[in-house]
Design an enzyme around this catalytic site. Sequence first.
Site, mmCIF file in Angstrom:
data_model
loop_
_atom_site.group_PDB
_atom_site.id
_atom_site.type_symbol
_atom_site.label_atom_id
_atom_site.label_comp_id
_atom_site.label_asym_id
_atom_site.label_seq_id
_atom_site.Cartn_x
_atom_site.Cartn_y
_atom_site.Cartn_z
ATOM 1 N N HIS A 77 0.766 -1.156 -0.104
ATOM 2 C CA HIS A 77 0.005 -0.058 0.033
ATOM 3 C C HIS A 77 0.896 1.267 0.050
ATOM 4 C CE1 HIS A 77 -4.095 -1.492 1.340
ATOM 5 N NE2 HIS A 77 -3.493 -2.471 0.628
ATOM 6 N N TYR A 203 -9.432 5.865 6.442
ATOM 7 C CA TYR A 203 -9.432 6.124 7.987
ATOM 8 C C TYR A 203 -10.504 7.482 7.705
ATOM 9 C CZ TYR A 203 -5.477 3.554 9.357
ATOM 10 O OH TYR A 203 -4.386 2.735 9.703
ATOM 11 N N PRO A 295 -5.325 0.711 18.612
ATOM 12 C CA PRO A 295 -5.054 0.101 17.336
ATOM 13 C C PRO A 295 -5.011 1.208 16.219
ATOM 14 C CG PRO A 295 -7.456 -0.096 18.253
ATOM 15 C CD PRO A 295 -6.709 0.629 19.352
ATOM 16 N N LYS A 299 0.111 0.176 14.840
ATOM 17 C CA LYS A 299 1.631 -0.015 15.333
ATOM 18 C C LYS A 299 1.931 -1.155 16.420
ATOM 19 C CE LYS A 299 3.645 3.451 13.678
ATOM 20 N NZ LYS A 299 3.426 3.004 12.428
ATOM 21 N N TYR A 387 3.577 6.516 9.835
ATOM 22 C CA TYR A 387 2.631 5.373 9.420
ATOM 23 C C TYR A 387 3.551 4.379 8.868
ATOM 24 C CZ TYR A 387 -1.818 3.164 8.105
ATOM 25 O OH TYR A 387 -2.487 2.100 8.022
HETATM 26 C C1 DHB Z 1 -5.897 -2.766 10.142
HETATM 27 C C2 DHB Z 1 -5.908 -2.489 11.681
HETATM 28 C C3 DHB Z 1 -5.602 -1.335 12.093
HETATM 29 O O1 DHB Z 1 -5.609 -0.932 13.528
HETATM 30 C C4 DHB Z 1 -5.132 -0.154 11.179
HETATM 31 O O2 DHB Z 1 -4.761 0.976 11.670
HETATM 32 C C5 DHB Z 1 -5.192 -0.452 9.911
HETATM 33 C C6 DHB Z 1 -5.588 -1.696 9.458
HETATM 34 C C7 DHB Z 1 -6.415 -4.013 9.858
HETATM 35 O O3 DHB Z 1 -6.722 -4.802 10.612
HETATM 36 O O4 DHB Z 1 -6.379 -4.161 8.679
#
Ligand code: DHB
Length: 392
Positions: A77, A203, A295, A299, A387
């Site tokens: 990505h 997001y 989440p 990270k 990121y």
């Molecule tokens: C996923 C989970 C995340 O917390 C994130 O920031 C991006 C992707 C995932 O489970 O695909």
Amino acid sequence: MTQPTSRTRVAIVGGGPAGLMLSHLLHVAGIESVVLDTRTAEEIEATHRAGILERDSVRLLAESGVSGRVLAEGHEHQGIELRFAGTSHRIDFQRLVGASCWLYPQTEVFLDLHRARVRDGGDLRYGVASTEVIEVLDRARVRYTDLDGLRHEVVADLVVGADGSRSATRALVDPRRQYTREYPFAWFGVLVEAPPSAPELIYTRAPSGFALISRRTDTVQRMYFQCAPDEDADAWSDDRIWSELQTRLAGDDGFRLQEGPVLERTVLPFRSFVQTPMRHGRLMLAGDAAHTVPPTGAKGLNLALADVRVLAECVERALLRGDDAALDTYTDRAVARVWRAQHFSYWMTTMLHRLPGATDFDEQRQLGELTSLVSSEAGSTYLAEGYTGWPQ
Ligand code: DHB
């Protein structure tokens, strides 16, 4: 009854990705280890976690000889979409920092690591009971009960607590300092059977709260939306879940998610936590045992892999070159990255979530921050760097 005792160089408590990656890196360096876990490998495999790997996590898997599957089957990505006020804004990682991240679920990382350790003859003891670290100062001793109910002892030069967010080993660090932040929300996570709705992750910040659209395969997708910490996932019908997600993603561009049956639903807790130091005598902590992040930004696994990369180096210097001082450097080296990741996860979280009781001012300020971020090269670059992962 006699108690079987085994001798190894490093006893690793916890056979998730952190424990297995450490065991693998030590094996590559010629250092023997034993991995203990009270869960079975099948139980760990069935646990759905995040899906994004930083650039250096991908390199570590591929270049240390775990597996090249991440490169063959993972999805590169080169950016993400930030969506707010009904409009999407692309953050182009490749253009901004010349890096990508990879969509490759944690369950696959676990499978690759587990297969690599089995392939290389690793000593993995899953499904044991009552694991207990009983000595960490002069030497390391760990006891556990095997599948036949027999009590065993493992004597080692070092012991590593990689036993996850509910770690028992972290309580052996004394004195210790703990830093905690709770959040007044959680994520409602779903696995759905539907085609992908977008090529990259989205997001979203909506008036009713955050949502994240991620992917798994061509037919199964992963999505999350902000909910109350005590939300009852089973009380939600598929229709209600889709209606909530569609509302949060709606915009003037007419974007719609592709819908399908919800295969799995869970409420994910939100917490920021750090414990220091990460070493006490012959015990070292790694991954979630020492720190958890909310989440947002994915990270957690990346940070655990960064810990064990540093830890493997310190252990190698201590055990192969007699340089015990290397162990003293572990906490400071690991913790520097931990706090950067803590800040990044906290920042992404607070920028995109709705706080209960938020005022009009709070809402407009949040939109002001997002607008600054996407319209500034410096702002977007800062997000892209964090990121895709800061260089080791
Ligand atoms: C996923 C989970 C995340 O917390 C994130 O920031 C991006 C992707 C995932 O489970 O695909």
